[in-house]
Write an enzyme that holds these catalytic residues in place. Structure first.
Site, mmCIF file in Angstrom:
data_model
loop_
_atom_site.group_PDB
_atom_site.id
_atom_site.type_symbol
_atom_site.label_atom_id
_atom_site.label_comp_id
_atom_site.label_asym_id
_atom_site.label_seq_id
_atom_site.Cartn_x
_atom_site.Cartn_y
_atom_site.Cartn_z
ATOM 1 N N HIS A 160 50.117 6.929 -92.785
ATOM 2 C CA HIS A 160 49.311 7.516 -91.703
ATOM 3 C C HIS A 160 47.853 7.080 -91.893
ATOM 4 O O HIS A 160 47.590 5.882 -91.967
ATOM 5 C CB HIS A 160 49.512 9.043 -91.714
ATOM 6 N N ARG B 19 38.780 12.790 -86.692
ATOM 7 C CA ARG B 19 39.986 13.450 -86.200
ATOM 8 C C ARG B 19 39.912 14.965 -86.192
ATOM 9 O O ARG B 19 40.681 15.630 -85.477
ATOM 10 C CB ARG B 19 41.200 12.967 -87.015
ATOM 11 N N HIS C 287 53.809 0.895 -85.579
ATOM 12 C CA HIS C 287 53.441 2.202 -85.041
ATOM 13 C C HIS C 287 54.680 2.836 -84.432
ATOM 14 O O HIS C 287 55.503 2.140 -83.836
ATOM 15 C CB HIS C 287 52.362 2.050 -83.962
ATOM 16 N N ASP D 244 44.325 0.890 -87.896
ATOM 17 C CA ASP D 244 43.861 0.878 -89.288
ATOM 18 C C ASP D 244 43.643 -0.524 -89.841
ATOM 19 O O ASP D 244 42.835 -0.704 -90.767
ATOM 20 C CB ASP D 244 44.871 1.630 -90.175
ATOM 21 N N MET E 127 50.621 -2.778 -94.751
ATOM 22 C CA MET E 127 49.733 -1.681 -94.355
ATOM 23 C C MET E 127 48.830 -2.090 -93.193
ATOM 24 O O MET E 127 48.287 -3.190 -93.166
ATOM 25 C CB MET E 127 48.872 -1.249 -95.551
#
Ligand code: SDX
Length: 371
Positions: free
Chosen positions: A218, A333, A257, A308, A253
């Site tokens: 995440h 967030r 998604h 990311d 990484m």
């Protein structure tokens, strides 16, 4: 009642929301397309949009900026505890602990919607102050006193490094905060909503969400993606490694998604700015390495970068330490989590899914001397 089992709730609609819409075709925050928000608004405007449902006019924008400034100072007890957390503890674990501890000094009274909004603004202001104070402590530096009247992004950099950032750097950080602010029922937001659904408090919901965001599947992916790139001296080395990693069925990484199967809207937006920053800093070799990883993943697995992947390299090019990457994601967030907390606490129904029992068949308990 029809029982549906889907691992990881893949494809399961677990609630209704007015906060954002995430699908392959678009990413909307309260109806506004992320492309427009990225171009025409800043994080403070998005914070207002999340909490009040509408973009602010000039007066309301000034109000949000003033409230963030009102809430930036750390309680001295928070600063005291920060000094006692071992230096080896990662910043994400420090943020998880300190948001929970700071909650004991929450200056906002009450639990109606406006109190929740004020508490959300307070948390949004406290997280960068916690991150910056800890970062400076680890470097043997005194904390920087917040200075009123700066943008949230500029303030974050000022608190970290003790000098006002240049506009391009502050604007780029602000863009990442806008892109990171909200993303519907992702794992950390869903965690926040589950905790809220028990009628628990906002600080508990945010602390739980921070725990969820920490994982490399995440929010932890921005740091993990940059750690991966730092291993390579050349584009050739990167390309060779990634093909072998894919053969080993390794997860790369910053890629893939659960919802976006053909690219993350936010990655497209950020990548363009990242490339400009690399050119400006004379660091084009990073772009060659970046592309050397990205292209085989797309070609061999038809998997695309998520937000990311470009964000990791962007923060690195900005000179931000790796350990701050995911904590900065948290600082953005908190706005989305708080919007979902407000929404969940209105039309609430406790989250309590079922499970499929696949354990031992029923059996009797043998006496102790026969076990
Ligand atoms: C964020 O949900 C959100 O909205 C999250 C987020 C937000 O704003 O809140 O967008 C932020 O968390 C972005 C994701 C950051 N995580 C990473 O970059 C970690 C690497 N990504 C993967 O772990 C994965 O892509 C997930 C976890 C993001 C999504 O995984 P899924 O939907 O569970 O997909 P999967 O694991 O079932 O994979 C499907 C296939 C598998 O191959 P097969 O077994 O079918 O052959 O795709 C492969 C996977 O091996 N795959 C990958 C891959 N991601 C999926 N292969 C290599 N590298 C990857 N990154």
């Amino acid at each position: 009642m029809t029982m549906v089992y889907s691992p990881g709730l893949d494809g399961v609609v677990a609630g209704e929301t007015r906060v954002s819409c995430v699908d392959q075709g678009r990413l909307l925050y309260r109806g506004y397309a992320i492309q427009e928000l990225a171009e025409k608004t800043n994080f403070e405007e998005v914070l207002h949009l999340m909490l009040y449902g509408e973009l602010p006019g000039e007066e309301r924008l000034q109000y949000i900026m003033d409230r963030l400034d009102d809430f930036r100072a750390l309680p001295e007890q928070v600063y005291h505890v920060l000094q006692h957390i071992p230096a080896t503890v990662p910043m994400m674990e420090v943020v998880r602990t300190m948001v929970s501890f700071a909650g004991h000094f929450d200056p906002v009274e009450g639990d109606d919607d406006e109190a929740i909004r004020q508490r959300a603004i307070w948390l949004t202001a406290q997280v960068p102050s916690i991150i910056a104070a800890r970062h400076r402590l680890l470097n043997g530096d005194e904390p920087v006193k917040p200075r009123r009247g700066m943008s949230h992004a500029a303030q974050m950099l000022y608190l970290l490094f003790g000098e006002e950032p240049d506009d391009m750097t502050a604007d780029l950080l602000d863009l990442t905060l806008v892109l990171y602010a909200e993303h519907e029922f992702n794992a950390s937001t869903f965690t926040c909503r589950v905790i809220c659904s028990t009628e628990s408090d906002l600080v508990s919901s945010v602390a739980g969400a921070i725990g969820a965001l920490k994982g490399p599947l995440h929010g932890g992916a921005n740091e993990a993606a940059m750690r991966m790139l730092l291993r390579f001296k050349s584009a050739d080395e990167a390309a060779k490694w990634v093909v072998e990693a894919l053969e080993r069925k390794e997860k790369i990484m910053g890629f893939g998604h659960r919802v976006y199967r053909h690219g993350d809207h936010r990655a497209h937006i950020l990548e363009q700015k990242m490339r400009k920053l690399a050119h400006k800093k004379g660091q084009d070799h990073w772009l060659a390495i970046y592309d050397a990883v990205r292209d085989p993943v797309r070609r061999l697995k038809n998997i695309y970068p998520n937000v990311d992947y470009p964000c990791g390299l962007t923060y690195h090019l900005m000179g931000l330490p790796l350990d701050l990457f995911t904590p900065i994601f948290v600082s953005a967030r908190v706005s989305g989590w708080s919007a979902h907390y407000l929404e969940q606490s209105r039309g609430n129904r406790l989250y309590r899914p079922l499970s499929e029992y696949i354990g031992q068949a029923e059996r009797t308990v043998p006496p102790l001397d026969e076990r």
